[in-house]
Design a protein around this motif. Structure first.
Motif, short mmCIF file in Angstrom:
data_model
loop_
_atom_site.label_atom_id
_atom_site.label_comp_id
_atom_site.label_asym_id
_atom_site.label_seq_id
_atom_site.Cartn_x
_atom_site.Cartn_y
_atom_site.Cartn_z
N UNK A 399 0.91 -1.18 0.02
CA UNK A 399 -0.07 -0.13 -0.02
C UNK A 399 0.64 1.35 -0.01
N UNK A 400 1.95 1.26 1.02
CA UNK A 400 2.72 2.52 0.88
C UNK A 400 3.82 2.61 -0.45
N UNK A 401 4.13 1.62 -0.88
CA UNK A 401 4.94 1.48 -2.14
C UNK A 401 3.95 1.96 -3.29
N UNK A 402 2.83 1.63 -3.37
CA UNK A 402 1.86 2.09 -4.40
C UNK A 402 1.87 3.52 -4.73
N UNK A 403 1.90 4.12 -3.49
CA UNK A 403 1.29 5.58 -3.76
C UNK A 403 2.26 6.48 -4.64
N UNK A 404 3.61 6.51 -4.49
CA UNK A 404 4.24 7.21 -5.67
C UNK A 404 4.05 6.90 -6.96
N UNK A 405 3.93 5.41 -7.14
CA UNK A 405 3.79 4.92 -8.45
C UNK A 405 2.23 5.53 -8.92
#
Length: 456
Positions: A399-405
């Motif tokens: 969930x956290x890794x998705x945000x910037x992408x």
């Protein structure tokens, strides 16, 4: 603009007409020139047609125009005068105020027996007793006659006032039921007296409850969103609006709320309408609309979205994501923001989303995913696995890794599923967007302050 309260009253009338095999009469009361324009008339007809009240159904009749019956109105005034039920009055407002001491006390009957032949025409209200209105919603309502003034039915130039024209038209059109908003209840004893004076049997009255906002204030066009057309333009479905409006003051008697028109009509009873104010809850309407959108067959949903898709947007590409869009929107106008990133050269960035996502490890996540995206399979599961691997390197859950992408790809922190979006957008365009985001960040961790620019 057509008020949602008027639409609710129209639907109650429409349901009654369908249920009984009667007629729904649309009459445009156009005798007031200041409030009569062709575009307003067309607006009424168009708004009613949107919610299904139109000539496609045999119960619909009209539109008629009140101005066409001016001759009948004048005949009625003459009959009332000849029968002694009305008389001419030459008093000005200032003269009445001077005699009564207040302009709020009503007319004092000064001209009742003067035998004038010119001036406005007033109805001779009974001096005593009560006028009883039997109302299907409000029960028996009594109006003391001595509290009603001798009201004007025609101006000095002979033109009738609404109170008389309305009654004459209803008699002419054989109206059996008058279903309207409760603010008209105060006019009803006058109209009932006119029905009787003209030798006709008064209709069945039903005054439905006022519609209020969350503060329990009557919906006002100056303060609230009340125009039916504005909901249509925002992408509410007509069938959802009909369903919701029918439940403002009435219910089928069980716990059901989402019901098609065909099921509501047999159950509808004016006697079951609650006289208490009805709360127009836009959040609930929005939820209703979302339910109706999700229930549409996919091809129908795609067709309904057409007004919110730009002409140059590829329809085959939209069809690939339409099912995902359908589960995520509450009104059709939200389609545009959900899919525009697929068709623009670069996404339209939401500044708040950018600031929230492009900080901490954003540069590392974007860089790591860019490297993996070059070789990853272009199916959602493979794209997800690649990002999970990058997140693990930096101690971040997916969930956290998705945000910037997500923001780099779509411009926003919320929207369609990320990996399905990348699949449809394609490898090269997705990689270009990640590179562009990195360039805006300047390759610096925590460089969200740099801002995204305006996008495409």
């Amino acid at each position: 603009m057509f008020h949602v309260g008027g639409a609710r009253s129209a639907l109650f009338n429409w349901a009654l007409a369908e249920q009984t095999g009667g007629r729904f009469v649309l009459r445009i009361e156009d005798t007031d020139a200041a409030r009569n324009r062709p575009e307003w008339t067309e607006g009424i007809i168009s708004a009613l047609a949107w919610i299904g009240v139109n000539g496609d159904n045999p119960v619909f009749e009209g539109p008629y125009f009140q101005s066409a019956y001016a001759g009948r109105h004048r005949e009625a005034v003459a009959k009332l005068a000849a029968d002694g039920r009305a008389y001419h009055c030459a008093c000005t407002r200032d003269e009445v105020k001077a005699r009564t001491g207040s302009e709020h006390r009503g007319y004092d009957g000064f001209c009742r027996d003067r035998g004038l032949t010119e001036g406005a025409v007033r109805f001779r209200t009974p001096d005593d007793g009560v006028t009883v209105v039997e109302d299907l919603v409000r029960g028996t309502v009594e109006f003391p006659n001595d509290a009603m003034e001798d009201f004007v039915v025609a101006r000095a130039d002979g033109s009738p006032l609404f109170v008389l024209a309305n009654v004459v038209d209803d008699i002419e059109m054989r109206i059996s039921h008058v279903v309207r908003a409760e603010e008209h209840l105060s006019n009803t004893p006058k109209q009932q007296l006119l029905w009787q004076a003209l030798g006709a049997t008064a209709p069945v009255w039903a005054h439905v409850p006022v519609i209020v906002n969350e503060k329990r204030q009557k919906l006002s066009k100056r303060r609230d969103k009340v125009a039916l057309e504005s909901y249509r333009e925002e992408g509410y479905l007509a069938e959802a609006m009909v369903n919701y409006l029918m439940l403002l003051g009435w219910g089928p008697g069980d716990d059901r709320e989402i019901m098609p028109w065909s099921e509501m009509v047999p159950l509808f009873r004016l006697e079951d309408v609650n006289p208490s104010p009805a709360f127009f809850d836009e959040k609930k309407l929005r939820a209703f609309n979302g339910e109706y959108i999700r229930a549409l067959p996919l091809p129908v949903f795609i067709a309904r979205c057409e007004p919110w898709l730009r002409p140059d947007w590829d329809r085959e590409t939209f069809a690939r994501v339409a099912e995902l869009v359908q589960t995520r929107i509450a009104v059709l106008s939200e389609v545009t923001a959900n899919v525009d990133f697929l068709f623009l050269d670069e996404p339209v960035f939401d500044q708040a989303s950018w600031d929230k996502a492009m900080k901490n490890s954003a540069v590392e996540i974007l860089g790591g995913y860019l490297a993996r995206l070059e070789k990853a399979g272009m199916d959602p599961e493979s794209l997800k696995t690649a990002l999970e691997e990058v997140g693990t390197e930096y101690g971040l859950k997916l969930g956290k890794a998705q945000a910037p992408v997500r923001v780099a790809i779509t411009g926003r922190t919320v929207g369609l599923p990320l990996f399905e979006s990348i699949e449809v957008l394609g490898r090269e365009r997705s990689m270009d967007r990640i590179r562009a985001a990195l360039a805006r960040l300047g390759g610096r961790t925590g460089a969200g302050e740099a801002g995204p620019g305006t996008g495409g």
